[in-house]
Design a protein around this motif. Structure first.
Motif, mmCIF file in Angstrom:
data_model
loop_
_atom_site.group_PDB
_atom_site.id
_atom_site.type_symbol
_atom_site.label_atom_id
_atom_site.label_comp_id
_atom_site.label_asym_id
_atom_site.label_seq_id
_atom_site.Cartn_x
_atom_site.Cartn_y
_atom_site.Cartn_z
ATOM 1 N N UNK A 1 43.994 -2.949 -22.636
ATOM 2 C CA UNK A 1 43.011 -2.282 -21.773
ATOM 3 C C UNK A 1 43.675 -1.927 -20.444
ATOM 4 N N UNK A 2 43.446 -0.686 -20.015
ATOM 5 C CA UNK A 2 44.032 -0.193 -18.761
ATOM 6 C C UNK A 2 42.915 0.356 -17.879
ATOM 7 N N UNK A 3 42.930 -0.028 -16.612
ATOM 8 C CA UNK A 3 42.009 0.539 -15.624
ATOM 9 C C UNK A 3 42.766 1.597 -14.824
ATOM 10 N N UNK A 4 42.221 2.805 -14.778
ATOM 11 C CA UNK A 4 42.824 3.887 -14.002
ATOM 12 C C UNK A 4 42.058 4.001 -12.687
ATOM 13 N N UNK A 5 42.695 3.564 -11.607
ATOM 14 C CA UNK A 5 42.042 3.604 -10.304
ATOM 15 C C UNK A 5 41.936 5.036 -9.796
ATOM 16 N N UNK A 6 41.004 5.247 -8.880
ATOM 17 C CA UNK A 6 40.781 6.586 -8.343
ATOM 18 C C UNK A 6 42.057 7.157 -7.727
ATOM 19 N N UNK A 7 42.235 8.451 -7.875
ATOM 20 C CA UNK A 7 43.408 9.144 -7.354
ATOM 21 C C UNK A 7 43.416 9.084 -5.833
ATOM 22 N N UNK A 8 44.574 8.731 -5.273
ATOM 23 C CA UNK A 8 44.740 8.732 -3.823
ATOM 24 C C UNK A 8 45.437 10.016 -3.400
ATOM 25 N N UNK B 1 41.595 18.151 -9.727
ATOM 26 C CA UNK B 1 42.687 17.178 -9.733
ATOM 27 C C UNK B 1 42.205 15.839 -10.269
ATOM 28 N N UNK B 2 41.056 15.369 -9.779
ATOM 29 C CA UNK B 2 40.492 14.110 -10.266
ATOM 30 C C UNK B 2 40.205 14.188 -11.762
ATOM 31 N N UNK B 3 39.660 15.318 -12.191
ATOM 32 C CA UNK B 3 39.313 15.484 -13.600
ATOM 33 C C UNK B 3 40.562 15.467 -14.482
ATOM 34 N N UNK B 4 41.605 16.179 -14.059
ATOM 35 C CA UNK B 4 42.848 16.200 -14.826
ATOM 36 C C UNK B 4 43.457 14.810 -14.909
ATOM 37 N N UNK B 5 43.433 14.114 -13.794
ATOM 38 C CA UNK B 5 44.018 12.763 -13.722
ATOM 39 C C UNK B 5 43.359 11.834 -14.736
ATOM 40 N N UNK B 6 42.047 11.820 -14.763
ATOM 41 C CA UNK B 6 41.355 10.915 -15.682
ATOM 42 C C UNK B 6 41.399 11.418 -17.123
ATOM 43 N N UNK B 7 41.303 12.730 -17.327
ATOM 44 C CA UNK B 7 41.313 13.235 -18.700
ATOM 45 C C UNK B 7 42.665 12.997 -19.363
ATOM 46 N N UNK C 1 42.118 0.963 -24.788
ATOM 47 C CA UNK C 1 40.876 1.157 -24.038
ATOM 48 C C UNK C 1 41.216 1.538 -22.599
ATOM 49 N N UNK C 2 40.627 2.629 -22.119
ATOM 50 C CA UNK C 2 40.877 3.111 -20.762
ATOM 51 C C UNK C 2 39.570 3.085 -19.984
ATOM 52 N N UNK C 3 39.588 2.428 -18.828
ATOM 53 C CA UNK C 3 38.419 2.324 -17.966
ATOM 54 C C UNK C 3 38.695 3.019 -16.643
ATOM 55 N N UNK C 4 37.700 3.727 -16.125
ATOM 56 C CA UNK C 4 37.833 4.283 -14.784
ATOM 57 C C UNK C 4 37.555 3.188 -13.761
ATOM 58 N N UNK C 5 37.871 3.480 -12.501
ATOM 59 C CA UNK C 5 37.587 2.508 -11.450
ATOM 60 C C UNK C 5 36.086 2.225 -11.357
#
Length: 221
Positions: free
Chosen positions: A42-49, A65-71, A79-83
């Motif tokens: 499981x990986x959590x992808x923190x919000x883009x800085x 940019x945010x959409x591309x980063x998470x997609x 399993x991928x979780x957003x912040x």
């Protein structure tokens, strides 16, 4: 052969006017050789800085940019979780980022941070230039019987190209992957790109994200 070289040179010069060129694309990686990426589930992808100033690009571009980063993070075969999802699962919606990181080991094996470090646009003016090029000509001449016929010949002539503007887009993005249990960084990348095109950063960023998450996926799957 000399004529072919001149024709090729003219075509290359014309292409410089029409097609944007990749000037450079450089990735620098570091990974912990002792870390077991294969155990990551499981990986959590923190919000883009954004350390770079993106105030000039507008909210729509920043949203892209945010959409591309998470997609692109969905390329990870785990399993991928957003912040936001991680905060809700831990009941830490209002907690500081550092407090969140300290608790991510409860729900994940790794977290990922992305940061746009540089976003810059510039241009230069290429001065006018004159080059010698071979041109195909035709003329009417009489043959030995006195009949008119068309004859093809070549001559080298000076051709002047006007000055033109070359826009260049620059972007540097840093990606870091951390072990959630120890808080130790285990994989880092600096991706430095520029392109002879106007406002090309958002497209380059999409490719940066795609490349990073594909390579991280190769390590953990």
């Amino acid at each position: 052969m000399e004529g072919l070289r001149k024709i090729f040179g003219a075509v290359l010069l014309l292409a410089m006017f029409i097609f944007p060129q990749i000037v450079s694309a450089e990735k620098t990686d570091w990974r912990d050789p002792h870390y077991s990426f294969k155990r990551v589930r499981t990986v959590v992808v923190l919000n883009l800085r954004n350390d770079a100033d993106l105030s000039s690009v507008g909210r729509v571009v920043q949203a892209k940019l945010d959409s591309d980063y998470f997609s692109k993070s969905k390329k990870l075969r785990c399993e991928v979780l957003t912040e936001d999802q991680a905060r809700r699962m831990l009941g830490m919606q209002n907690a500081s980022l550092s407090a969140l990181k300290n608790n991510l080991a409860q729900i994940a094996d790794m977290w990922v941070e992305g940061n746009i470090h540089l976003w810059r646009s510039d241009y230069r003016i290429v001065p006018a230039r004159t080059v010698w090029e071979e041109r195909k000509r035709t003329r009417r001449v009489r043959n030995r019987w006195g009949d008119w016929r068309e004859e093809t010949y070549y001559e080298t002539v000076p051709v002047t190209y006007p000055p033109y503007r070359v826009d260049t887009s620059y972007i540097i993005t840093n990606f870091e992957a951390y072990d959630a249990r120890t808080g130790r960084v285990v994989f880092m990348r600096e991706d430095n790109r520029d392109r002879n095109d106007e406002n090309a950063q958002k497209d380059m960023f999409g490719r940066m994200c795609n490349s990073f998450f594909e390579d991280l996926n190769d390590k953990i799957r």
